[in-house]
Write an enzyme that holds these catalytic residues in place. Structure first.
Site, mmCIF file in Angstrom:
data_model
loop_
_atom_site.group_PDB
_atom_site.id
_atom_site.type_symbol
_atom_site.label_atom_id
_atom_site.label_comp_id
_atom_site.label_asym_id
_atom_site.label_seq_id
_atom_site.Cartn_x
_atom_site.Cartn_y
_atom_site.Cartn_z
ATOM 1 N N GLU A 268 0.818 -1.210 0.000
ATOM 2 C CA GLU A 268 0.000 0.000 0.000
ATOM 3 C C GLU A 268 0.860 1.272 0.000
ATOM 4 O O GLU A 268 1.753 1.423 0.841
ATOM 5 C CB GLU A 268 -0.929 -0.027 1.224
ATOM 6 N N SER A 310 -5.781 1.680 -5.469
ATOM 7 C CA SER A 310 -5.373 0.281 -5.273
ATOM 8 C C SER A 310 -6.043 -0.632 -6.288
ATOM 9 O O SER A 310 -5.406 -1.524 -6.849
ATOM 10 C CB SER A 310 -5.810 -0.228 -3.899
ATOM 11 N N HIS A 425 -1.457 3.283 4.771
ATOM 12 C CA HIS A 425 -2.457 4.022 3.999
ATOM 13 C C HIS A 425 -2.643 5.398 4.615
ATOM 14 O O HIS A 425 -2.626 5.541 5.834
ATOM 15 C CB HIS A 425 -3.787 3.254 4.012
ATOM 16 N N HIS A 485 0.492 2.442 -5.652
ATOM 17 C CA HIS A 485 0.397 3.807 -6.196
ATOM 18 C C HIS A 485 1.131 4.730 -5.242
ATOM 19 O O HIS A 485 1.581 4.287 -4.188
ATOM 20 C CB HIS A 485 -1.064 4.251 -6.357
HETATM 21 C C1 GP9 Z 1 -8.394 -0.893 0.954
HETATM 22 C C2 GP9 Z 1 -7.104 -0.599 0.276
HETATM 23 C C3 GP9 Z 1 -6.912 0.879 0.109
HETATM 24 O O1 GP9 Z 1 -9.020 -2.039 0.594
HETATM 25 O O2 GP9 Z 1 -6.912 -1.310 -0.856
HETATM 26 O O3 GP9 Z 1 -7.363 1.381 -1.053
HETATM 27 P P1 GP9 Z 1 -6.797 2.749 -1.715
HETATM 28 O O4 GP9 Z 1 -7.489 3.893 -1.024
HETATM 29 O O5 GP9 Z 1 -5.336 2.787 -1.508
HETATM 30 O O6 GP9 Z 1 -7.152 2.645 -3.133
HETATM 31 MN MN MN Z 2 -3.768 1.670 -2.171
#
Ligand code: GP9
Ligand code: MN
Length: 650
Positions: A268, A310, A425, A485
């Site tokens: 992440e 994501s 995150h 990302h």
């Molecule tokens: C939550 C995780 C975060 O399931 O994949 O998503 P994002 O906000 O980074 O797209």
């Molecule tokens: Mn993500």
């Protein structure tokens, strides 16, 4: 015209001015539109007016009694739209699209992030509404002519003015940015030129017309895409041969990981700039830094995700197609047919699963995964999630890794798994007990907090490796770690510049879209590979290492070990990177200097880039893969774990 102005209480025009000025201030401060010439200044001044004036004429045509109330409702609505965009922009440096608004489930989960993006001063943003309300009700007394319901005829001068402003706006915008309306994925430029309100109307129109392509699509469109893909490959081989390039031993690594379990780690928000770097004198990713020595590490690898974040990166990796320019394919086209990597792996004898410590419905994964052909989706319900082992978005990465390996032990081998991490995150919250390093010190709290959460994720990956080793899975597995990302948006350029000790120019901004790609095959030699690569290339590269030659696949990526591959990565906004140059916005930069190129380094790619993005879009919008041979041969998809897939949010 004069008559309309003078016959209407002045306060009506004051309200209009409030909204107009507010929009301009927001554009310059929150959306950070820089003005490079007078043309751009005029565009900025003109572009909010057509929609505001048009709504205004609509209000003037209503019964006199209703006008004031309607005006206030309109004012609140416009302010709400503007403010929603401000909050979204603060995190994503992007604007809201209709498909995004339809992702209801996700908005709930965004709770903790939104809190960090909103502050007390924002109330000032709405202050004009009560002021207008007071003025509207008090000033009525001082008007000199009676209010009335206006006829279309009487308003015609105002319509004339709207048309005139619109023409001026579009003509100037066209000078600034030719083909503005065809490059719809360049939202920054769309809003900068059309204005935020016209942009939303345009976006709504795109939304309405986007379901049409599927109805009219036919098999020949897929053939057209396949022809393009085949031709590109042949053209490049001929070009290379003409240049008398020696064909390398591309088959060298072919099948090196044959039969091994495949373990993906979606890291992440992990960006590449932290690799082999320190903060406050401490290594940020000590485990990954060591791992790289024994792994295939792609040091110039870009994420290509867009609004779907994501989920877009998962889409790119599974399908080797580009995500959508607006919204997330996971939401907008989750009922399409795909020939995704889990499906292919299943056909090749693998058990396939995705594992995530959050809700199954997040990003609509539970629906999309059915089309991807996963055997099972392990979600929050399959993990022991407690208050102690959770933070921010859910289960912390270390317990997630521990419990995920337990799940792997239950799977038939070989398996293909996708581990989705979460702790790193935004807003990068972390308990003191998990802080392996201190925060950074800059004006951006986000960047400051980013380093310890990255360090924590690094520790969780170390834990994964330990668990795999302890449980005897390591030797038979290949582990692929990729950043999904960027985690730090351009809003933090100042702090980022301080950390990097250089100015974050547009060129550096694109460099910062590099994320790590680390492929670890136990026993295989490590190598740092500098080819320009992107998420779209992962699938064919993986098949190469696994020794799988897959027929009838429509993909845009290339095997990164192939010498026939052209060094080109296309970002979703139409920017692109080659071995020599970066094309950003409308400027071609020389990679050796980071300055605008003096020779035409980008020209020969421009057409191909547009064509490729459009063809990929046509696949998604037209649901073209339903015509593909591989899909036709497939058994109807059966969801083995229906309960897991259909699980709703808790
Ligand atoms: C939550 C995780 C975060 O399931 O994949 O998503 P994002 O906000 O980074 O797209
Ligand atoms: Mn993500």
């Amino acid at each position: 015209m004069k008559q309309i102005i003078s016959s209407k209480p002045l306060v009506f025009w004051v309200v209009l001015a409030f909204l107009w000025v507010k929009t301009i201030i927001v554009s310059l401060t929150e959306f950070q539109f820089s003005l490079e010439n007078v043309n751009q200044l005029i565009i900025l001044l003109l572009n909010p007016l057509p929609v505001l004036l048009l709504a205004f004429t609509f209000i003037l045509m209503q019964k006199e009694k209703r006008q004031t109330g309607l005006l206030l409702i309109f004012m609140s609505l416009i302010s709400a739209i503007l403010y929603a965009n401000i909050v979204y922009y603060r995190e994503f440096t992007d604007f809201i699209t209709i498909p995004l608004l339809l992702m209801g489930n996700n908005i709930n989960d965004l709770g903790s992030s939104v809190q960090t993006l909103v502050n007390g001063y924002d109330l000032l943003f709405f202050i004009d509404i009560p002021i207008a309300a007071i003025l509207l009700y008090k000033w009525k007394k001082v008007r000199n002519t009676p209010d009335e319901k206006y006829s279309f005829k009487k308003l015609s001068p105002l319509y004339g003015l709207i048309i005139l402003i619109t023409i001026a706006n579009i003509s100037l915008a066209n000078i600034e940015r030719p083909e503005l309306l065809t490059r719809t994925f360049d939202r920054d430029l769309l809003v900068k030129n059309l204005g935020i309100y016209s942009y939303h109307i345009y976006d709504a129109q795109l939304h309405i017309t986007s379901s049409v392509p599927r109805v009219f699509a036919n098999e020949s469109e897929l053939e057209e895409v396949n022809d393009y893909i085949n031709e590109e490959a042949i053209d490049y081989i001929i070009k290379e041969d003409n240049e008398d390039m020696e064909k390398s031993e591309e088959k060298d690594l072919f099948g090196i990981a044959e039969g091994k379990n495949v373990i993906f780690v979606a890291a992440e928000s992990l960006q590449d700039f932290v690799i082999n770097e320190t903060v406050n004198g401490e290594e940020i990713t000590p485990f990954l830094n060591d791992l790289i020595d024994d792994s295939l590490y792609f040091e110039e690898f870009y994420h290509q995700s867009a609004q779907g974040k994501s989920s877009d990166s998962e889409f790119l990796i599974a399908n080797s197609l580009y995500p959508s320019a607006r919204g997330a394919v996971f939401f907008t086209h989750s009922s399409n047919d795909y020939y995704a990597m889990p499906e292919v792996m299943k056909e090749n004898g693998y058990y396939t699963a995705s594992l995530h410590g959050n809700n199954g419905s997040f990003w609509n994964r539970n629906v999309m995964y059915e089309q991807f052909g996963y055997d099972r989706f392990y979600t929050k319900d399959d993990y022991n999630v407690t208050e102690e082992n959770s933070i921010g978005w859910g289960l912390k990465d270390i317990p997630f890794m521990e419990q995920s390996v337990d799940h792997m032990l239950d799977m038939p081998q070989p398996f293909y798994t996708n581990l989705i991490t979460l702790t790193n995150h935004f807003p990068f919250d972390l308990g003191e007990e998990d802080m392996y390093i201190d925060r950074y010190d800059s004006n951006s709290n986000t960047l400051n907090k980013y380093f310890p959460t990255v360090r924590y994720m690094d520790e969780s990956i170390k834990e994964l490796f330990n668990e795999l080793k302890e449980n005897g899975l390591y030797e038979d597995s290949m582990i692929i770690i990729y950043g999904d990302h960027n985690g730090i948006s351009t809003n933090h350029n100042k702090a980022m510049g301080q950390y990097l000790d250089k100015e974050v120019t547009p060129f550096v901004e694109v460099e910062l879209q590099q994320v790590p790609l680390i492929i670890h095959i136990p026993g295989a030699e490590g190598e740092t590979i500098s080819t320009v690569s992107g998420q779209i290339d992962v699938r064919p590269t993986l098949f190469h290492l696994l020794g799988l030659e897959i027929e009838n696949q429509t993909i845009f990526g290339n095997n990164l070990f192939s010498e026939d591959r052209e060094e080109l990565v296309i970002l979703r906004n139409g920017d692109f990177i080659t071995d020599e140059a970066m094309f950003i916005g409308n400027t071609c930069y020389d990679k050796t200097t980071g300055e605008p190129a003096e020779t035409p380094l980008c020209e020969s790619y421009k057409e191909k880039v547009q064509e490729e993005l459009q063809l990929s879009d046509s696949i998604i919008q037209g649901d073209l893969l339903r015509f593909s041979e591989s899909i036709k041969e497939q058994q109807p998809i059966q969801s083995i774990n229906k309960n897991t897939f259909n699980e709703q949010e808790h």
